[in-house]
Design an enzyme around this catalytic site. Sequence first.
Site, PDB file in Angstrom:
ATOM      1  N   TYR A  22       0.842  -1.202   0.000  1.00  0.00           N
ATOM      2  CA  TYR A  22       0.000   0.000   0.000  1.00  0.00           C
ATOM      3  C   TYR A  22       0.876   1.251   0.000  1.00  0.00           C
ATOM      4  CZ  TYR A  22      -3.175   3.634   1.499  1.00  0.00           C
ATOM      5  OH  TYR A  22      -3.884   4.813   1.582  1.00  0.00           O
ATOM      6  N   GLU A  44     -11.132   5.088   4.742  1.00  0.00           N
ATOM      7  CA  GLU A  44     -10.631   6.110   5.673  1.00  0.00           C
ATOM      8  C   GLU A  44     -11.655   6.411   6.758  1.00  0.00           C
ATOM      9  OE1 GLU A  44      -7.640   6.941   5.938  1.00  0.00           O
ATOM     10  OE2 GLU A  44      -6.765   6.574   3.969  1.00  0.00           O
ATOM     11  N   TRP A  52      -4.694   1.912  10.594  1.00  0.00           N
ATOM     12  CA  TRP A  52      -4.775   1.650   9.157  1.00  0.00           C
ATOM     13  C   TRP A  52      -4.491   0.179   8.877  1.00  0.00           C
ATOM     14  CZ3 TRP A  52      -7.272   3.077   5.270  1.00  0.00           C
ATOM     15  CH2 TRP A  52      -6.903   2.683   3.981  1.00  0.00           C
TER      16      TRP A  52
END
Length: 187
Positions: A22, A44, A52
């Site tokens: 990512y 998000e 995350w």
Amino acid sequence: MKTTPATRCNWANTDDELMLAYHDSEWGKPNHDSQHLFEMLSLELMQAGLSWKTILHRRSGFQAAFANFDYHQVAKMEEQIPSLLENPAIIRNRRKIDAIINNAQVLVNLEHQGSSFNEYLWNFVANEPIVNSVVTAADVPSSTELAKKISKKMKQDGFKFAGPVVVYSLMQACGMVNDHLNDCIAK
């Protein structure tokens, strides 16, 4: 001959393959695909209050649960909320699930008005990524005045769970902002 390890942003100094991929190939890279932008907004907002890494490791579960983030389909998922709330592959937060469906409906309305999510977001930066000079992780803000402005507009336009921190994270995720460290290999 000794090789120097690649320099990455602090949060990507990990052996977690998903986090590395990512960081190296998505975060901070400009993306103009409205479906992907919707996915990133959804992920998000799901991250709010969580890490995350947690969200990234459930990404495939979110993709399966939310029709690969096809916002046309997600906009019609209100009747599926009870099953989503029982789905162990995602974060089962009613307010966040409601926000994803609501935001998909806002995107469909945007299209009916002749716009796209890509145009909507990228117009805030005149279609040019903001590339920040980032020497240390401490230089990266959690939000900015621009993110506050975008958040205010998004809320006026009906988006939910689109506070300034979520919006700034979205800006980073879709490359509207590049906050990679100056010496990061992904800069």
